[in-house]
Design an enzyme around this catalytic site. Structure first.
Site: not given
Ligand SMILES: *[C@@H]1O[C@H](CO)[C@@H](O)[C@H](O)[C@H]1NC(C)=O
Ligand SMILES: *[C@@H]1O[C@H](CO)[C@@H](O)[C@H](O)[C@H]1NC(C)=O
Length: 397
Positions: A220, A243
């Site tokens: 993430d 991310h």
């Protein structure tokens, strides 16, 4: 001759004295003396907590020492409420291992957490969150516990984390929540690119957080910044997989403290979903994002190198007017270059209710497949300077 040797003698005494006084001033607590076993199996939680209690009871600076080896900890909360000691160094030469059965700590929210501590430094150490079975549960669509953050600091001041490695956390690797003055240096985070919600470092409700010289690869956000955060400095971070570095998600609730004064500088993003991102829910909110600088960044094959997304509303969650109330202003993008993995390298999707204001683009050069990339703006106002490629789509007021 005599003068020189008496000088040396005096110098020698000075050395002995300073060594002695250092030893005398610092109390040392080796977790093995409290029963910790470096065998990777015996639950050493109690031993660690006893070492912590002893260090806390002392008013002189204290070292808690974790020698090499693997130490199994089920779940540990280091509480500072009754701690008398404002300077505790936890030096870890070993690896701390979490239970692989996520039912043990997956419901508590954290594996290792510090609550209301002041002046705690964690130096070195490997943390193995053993998240693999938990990710499998989440990916299967079964009902799973919320999952545990590997290392969390809550409501704490003057924190240092230096040279720590974290692998395979169930949920976030490191959380800084409600803290003032936290320095994170030389952090290494590693989890697979497809591991769910394994943010590298999540910060919220905190003031004065520095992250430097760190290497973060995870499933993430490499770094995520939540509501109520100000004065953040992020420098020399290598992000990927992951991310990217995100401000958000913000604006889920109506009454929300904002984010301001964040600098991300001299960092790189490799094969990530985003580079630098601001993300807000398309919901009413009085939150804000302002005084943000993204500078000296290198993008290598990044899907969304520069992105503002104020229309975030996945899974049909309630977003009544499909507009975000979060006010975004004074965001600078400066000296950002490299390659985009998609044609649209710059995507600024701002709220129809609260357009983004004061966006600055300066010396941006992002390419797509060795050719020009595109930019796309909705409700985004500001100016560009110097070379900006793809061409700026900002509107002037
Ligand atoms: C902004 O944050 C930095 C730390 O990153 C701090 O040194 C500076 O004083 C802050 N500026 C303001 C105006 O608070
Ligand atoms: C932009 O970057 C590309 C790839 O690095 C380079 O070939 C190109 O010359 C740069 N454009 C300008 C105008 O500097």
């Amino acid at each position: 001759m005599a003068g020189a040797s008496s000088f040396l003698l005096a110098f020698h005494f000075l050395l002995i004295f300073s060594q002695y006084s250092t030893l005398a001033a610092i109390a040392n607590y080796n977790v093995q003396n409290f029963g910790a076993k470096p065998d990777g199996k015996t639950d050493s939680t109690k031993a660690f907590l006893s070492a912590w209690s002893s260090a806390c009871a002392s008013t002189q600076p204290a070292n808690i020492y974790v020698p090499p080896g693997r130490y199994f900890l089920s779940a540990a909360t280091f509480a500072g409420q009754s701690c008398k000691n404002p300077a505790i160094i936890i030096r870890i030469d070993g690896t701390l291992v979490a239970p692989s059965d996520y039912n043990v700590n997956g419901n508590s929210g954290n594996w290792i957490d510090f609550q209301r501590v002041t002046g705690v430094s964690v130096i070195g150490g490997n943390l193995d969150g053993q998240g693999i079975q938990f990710w499998a549960c989440k990916n299967s669509g079964k009902k799973c516990p919320q999952g545990a953050t590997t290392l969390a600091f809550y409501n704490s001041n003057n924190i240092m984390i230096n040279g720590l490695s974290s692998i395979n956390s169930q949920k976030f690797h490191i959380l800084v929540d409600g803290c003032q003055n936290a320095n994170l240096v030389g952090i290494k985070v590693s989890a697979p690119g497809n591991s769910p919600t394994t943010d590298g470092i999540h910060i919220e409700k905190s003031m004065g957080v520095t992250i430097m010289n760190s290497n973060i690869g995870t499933g993430d956000d490499c770094v995520s910044i939540g509501p109520g955060t100000s004065n953040v400095w992020i420098e020399n971070v290598a992000c990927g997989p992951g991310h990217g570095i995100s401000i958000g998600s913000l604006g889920w609730v109506l009454q929300e403290p904002g984010v301001q004064n964040v600098t991300v500088t001299s960092s790189s993003f490799t094969g990530t979903q985003n580079g630098v991102r601001v993300k807000t829910w398309a919901r009413p909110s009085n939150g804000f994002v302002r005084h943000i600088i993204f500078q000296h960044l290198v993008m290598v094959n990044v899907q969304n190198p520069i992105i503002i997304d104020q229309n975030y509303c996945p899974f049909d969650q309630t977003c009544p007017n499909q507009a975000s109330g979060v006010k975004i202003s004074d965001i600078t993008y400066q000296d950002i270059h490299g390659s985009s993995a998609t044609e649209i390298a710059v995507k600024l999707v701002c709220s129809k209710q609260n357009p983004c204001n004061g966006i600055t683009m300066e010396d941006v050069n992002l390419t797509y497949k060795n050719g020009p990339a595109q930019s796309s703006c909705i409700n985004a106002y500001g100016k560009s300077f110097g070379l900006v490629q793809p061409n700026s789509c900002l509107r002037r007021r």
